[in-house]
Design a protein around this motif. Structure first.
Motif, PDB file in Angstrom:
ATOM      1  N   ALA A  85      68.219 -25.251  17.922  1.00 41.39           N
ATOM      2  CA  ALA A  85      68.582 -24.803  18.775  1.00 41.39           C
ATOM      3  C   ALA A  85      68.447 -23.748  18.494  1.00 41.39           C
ATOM      4  N   ASP A 116      76.591 -30.411  12.070  1.00 40.79           N
ATOM      5  CA  ASP A 116      76.524 -31.540  11.734  1.00 40.79           C
ATOM      6  C   ASP A 116      78.345 -31.399  12.239  1.00 40.79           C
ATOM      7  N   SER A 131      77.206 -24.324  17.735  1.00 36.90           N
ATOM      8  CA  SER A 131      76.457 -23.332  16.406  1.00 36.90           C
ATOM      9  C   SER A 131      77.847 -22.100  16.723  1.00 36.90           C
ATOM     10  N   THR A 156      67.150 -31.191  10.605  1.00 38.55           N
ATOM     11  CA  THR A 156      68.514 -30.751  11.073  1.00 38.55           C
ATOM     12  C   THR A 156      68.030 -30.329  12.223  1.00 38.55           C
ATOM     13  N   ARG A 157      69.398 -30.319  13.413  1.00 40.17           N
ATOM     14  CA  ARG A 157      69.241 -30.174  14.489  1.00 40.17           C
ATOM     15  C   ARG A 157      69.513 -28.758  14.395  1.00 40.17           C
ATOM     16  N   VAL A 199      72.258 -25.688  14.914  1.00 41.46           N
ATOM     17  CA  VAL A 199      74.046 -26.935  14.992  1.00 41.46           C
ATOM     18  C   VAL A 199      74.450 -28.104  13.808  1.00 41.46           C
TER      19      VAL A 199
END
Length: 137
Positions: free
Chosen positions: A29, A133, A69, A26-27, A131
């Motif tokens: 931040a 997708d 986000s 998962t991204r 963040v």
């Protein structure tokens, strides 16, 4: 995407979770501390931790939007307040709790400190957020 965990054998937190688990891949931040400065770099709410907390939350929301986000995707925060008085810390926490950050609820630590980086600054919040997708996959 985010699994929020409240541990049944521990004291139930009022508006946060004990832990947040994010699956690998998962991204994320990692946001720098959000501070109570306006767009011109002027301190908002001198001497007023509640007003500063509101500005900090507004700035944090801008940071989150800039990376794709939002407050509901915050996994964890550290909330720094220049005070040794629990009532002052709680008044700042009330602002955090009333914000979109409580939608999670995210994992958080509330910390009383001696000073922060800007003259007159009383509140700062750091955050880590997922963040999503944009394609939804």
């Amino acid at each position: 995407m985010i699994q929020r965990v409240t541990v049944p054998s521990l004291f139930a937190p009022p508006a946060y979770s004990h832990a947040s688990v994010v699956e690998a891949g998962t991204r994320l931040a990692f946001l720098a501390g959000s501070v109570p400065l306006d767009a011109d770099g002027e301190l908002v709410g001198e001497g007023d931790p509640v007003r500063q907390a509101r500005q900090v939350i507004a700035n944090l929301e801008e940071q989150l939007r800039a990376v794709g986000s939002g407050p509901e995707h915050v996994v964890t925060t550290d909330v720094y307040v220049v005070s040794g008085e629990p009532t002052v810390l709680h008044s700042v926490w009330d602002v955090v709790e009333a914000s979109g950050l409580s939608a999670g609820p995210h994992s958080s630590t509330l910390i009383g400190v001696a000073c922060l980086g800007y003259t007159g600054q009383l509140v700062e919040i750091t955050a880590t957020a997922v963040v999503p997708d944009p394609s939804g996959s």
